[in-house]
Design a protein around this motif. Sequence first.
Motif, PDB file in Angstrom:
ATOM      1  N   LYS A  65       0.859  -1.178   0.000  1.00 44.32           N
ATOM      2  CA  LYS A  65       0.000   0.000   0.000  1.00 44.32           C
ATOM      3  C   LYS A  65       0.900   1.234   0.000  1.00 44.32           C
ATOM      4  O   LYS A  65       1.548   1.539   1.003  1.00 44.32           O
ATOM      5  CB  LYS A  65      -0.931  -0.008   1.204  1.00 44.32           C
ATOM      6  CG  LYS A  65      -2.051  -1.027   1.092  1.00 44.32           C
ATOM      7  CD  LYS A  65      -3.117  -0.804   2.147  1.00 44.32           C
ATOM      8  CE  LYS A  65      -4.309  -1.718   1.898  1.00 44.32           C
ATOM      9  NZ  LYS A  65      -5.406  -1.463   2.859  1.00 44.32           N
ATOM     10  N   SER A  67       0.354   4.369   0.094  1.00 43.16           N
ATOM     11  CA  SER A  67       0.046   5.484   0.981  1.00 43.16           C
ATOM     12  C   SER A  67       0.680   5.321   2.354  1.00 43.16           C
ATOM     13  O   SER A  67       0.759   6.278   3.124  1.00 43.16           O
ATOM     14  CB  SER A  67      -1.473   5.635   1.134  1.00 43.16           C
ATOM     15  OG  SER A  67      -2.020   4.518   1.809  1.00 43.16           O
ATOM     16  N   TYR A 100      -3.734  -1.985  -5.340  1.00 48.60           N
ATOM     17  CA  TYR A 100      -5.023  -1.796  -4.663  1.00 48.60           C
ATOM     18  C   TYR A 100      -5.684  -0.461  -5.016  1.00 48.60           C
ATOM     19  O   TYR A 100      -6.708  -0.102  -4.429  1.00 48.60           O
ATOM     20  CB  TYR A 100      -4.871  -1.881  -3.136  1.00 48.60           C
ATOM     21  CG  TYR A 100      -4.025  -3.028  -2.668  1.00 48.60           C
ATOM     22  CD1 TYR A 100      -4.495  -4.340  -2.720  1.00 48.60           C
ATOM     23  CD2 TYR A 100      -2.741  -2.803  -2.184  1.00 48.60           C
ATOM     24  CE1 TYR A 100      -3.711  -5.406  -2.293  1.00 48.60           C
ATOM     25  CE2 TYR A 100      -1.948  -3.863  -1.761  1.00 48.60           C
ATOM     26  CZ  TYR A 100      -2.429  -5.159  -1.824  1.00 48.60           C
ATOM     27  OH  TYR A 100      -1.643  -6.205  -1.413  1.00 48.60           O
ATOM     28  N   ASP A 102      -4.443   2.240  -4.208  1.00 47.83           N
ATOM     29  CA  ASP A 102      -4.208   2.992  -2.973  1.00 47.83           C
ATOM     30  C   ASP A 102      -3.162   4.086  -3.216  1.00 47.83           C
ATOM     31  O   ASP A 102      -2.041   3.797  -3.632  1.00 47.83           O
ATOM     32  CB  ASP A 102      -3.714   2.025  -1.889  1.00 47.83           C
ATOM     33  CG  ASP A 102      -3.341   2.742  -0.615  1.00 47.83           C
ATOM     34  OD1 ASP A 102      -4.248   3.229   0.065  1.00 47.83           O
ATOM     35  OD2 ASP A 102      -2.129   2.801  -0.299  1.00 47.83           O
ATOM     36  N   ASN A 104      -2.003   8.501  -2.122  1.00 44.86           N
ATOM     37  CA  ASN A 104      -2.211   9.753  -1.391  1.00 44.86           C
ATOM     38  C   ASN A 104      -1.448  10.857  -2.122  1.00 44.86           C
ATOM     39  O   ASN A 104      -0.815  10.614  -3.154  1.00 44.86           O
ATOM     40  CB  ASN A 104      -1.781   9.623   0.072  1.00 44.86           C
ATOM     41  CG  ASN A 104      -0.312   9.232   0.231  1.00 44.86           C
ATOM     42  OD1 ASN A 104       0.444   9.201  -0.743  1.00 44.86           O
ATOM     43  ND2 ASN A 104       0.095   8.937   1.451  1.00 44.86           N
TER      44      ASN A 104
END
Length: 202
Positions: A65, A67, A100, A102, A104
């Motif tokens: 992930k 982020s 995913y 995912d 930011n």
Amino acid sequence: MEYNRKSASPWGNEDTAKILDILARNNVHVTFFMTGGWVEKYPEDVKAIAAAGHDLGNHSENHKKMSELNTDECKQEILSVNDKVKALTGSDMFLFRPPYGDYNNNLITTTRSINYYPIQWDVDSLDWKNYGVDSIINTVLNHKHLGNGSIILMHNGAKYTADALESVIKGLKEKGFEIVPISQLIIRDNYTINTEGRQIPN
């Protein structure tokens, strides 16, 4: 319209040759997103994908992930795959799809700082759920978000994807869509992104 694919659990390559044959037969080029482990395990497939004229997309080294990683860790996850693919093909990668989906703000900033374009999809075929061939076809062709500029997520390691692929391609063409790799789809400069995540030229 873009058609996008990556390797999925179990991260195999059993259908890669069949998928490449289907794409060639239909004169379609797409984007394959690959992890570092997949590149290491199937170097000849990487070369075959590149030789066939498809985009080689980066899907991170370890499928984490993004982020949850700091800037240096994000760079390492991306650049390590880039180095492996460049050693095999002689070409740098520039498209990154985060695992995913995912991401930011830090990941977006980081990818751009190393001359990568971060990529997200808006039409999930749900092929990874193994619902069957008809489910994949219907999910894609009748998806509420399907439209100009859509990016379709499919996986070459999923059970029914290869068997559904030709019908998906033909169905998209019948709806009037042109299927292109992401490198031909994205706007590189002078754009904004709307609330749906679509690029709008300035």
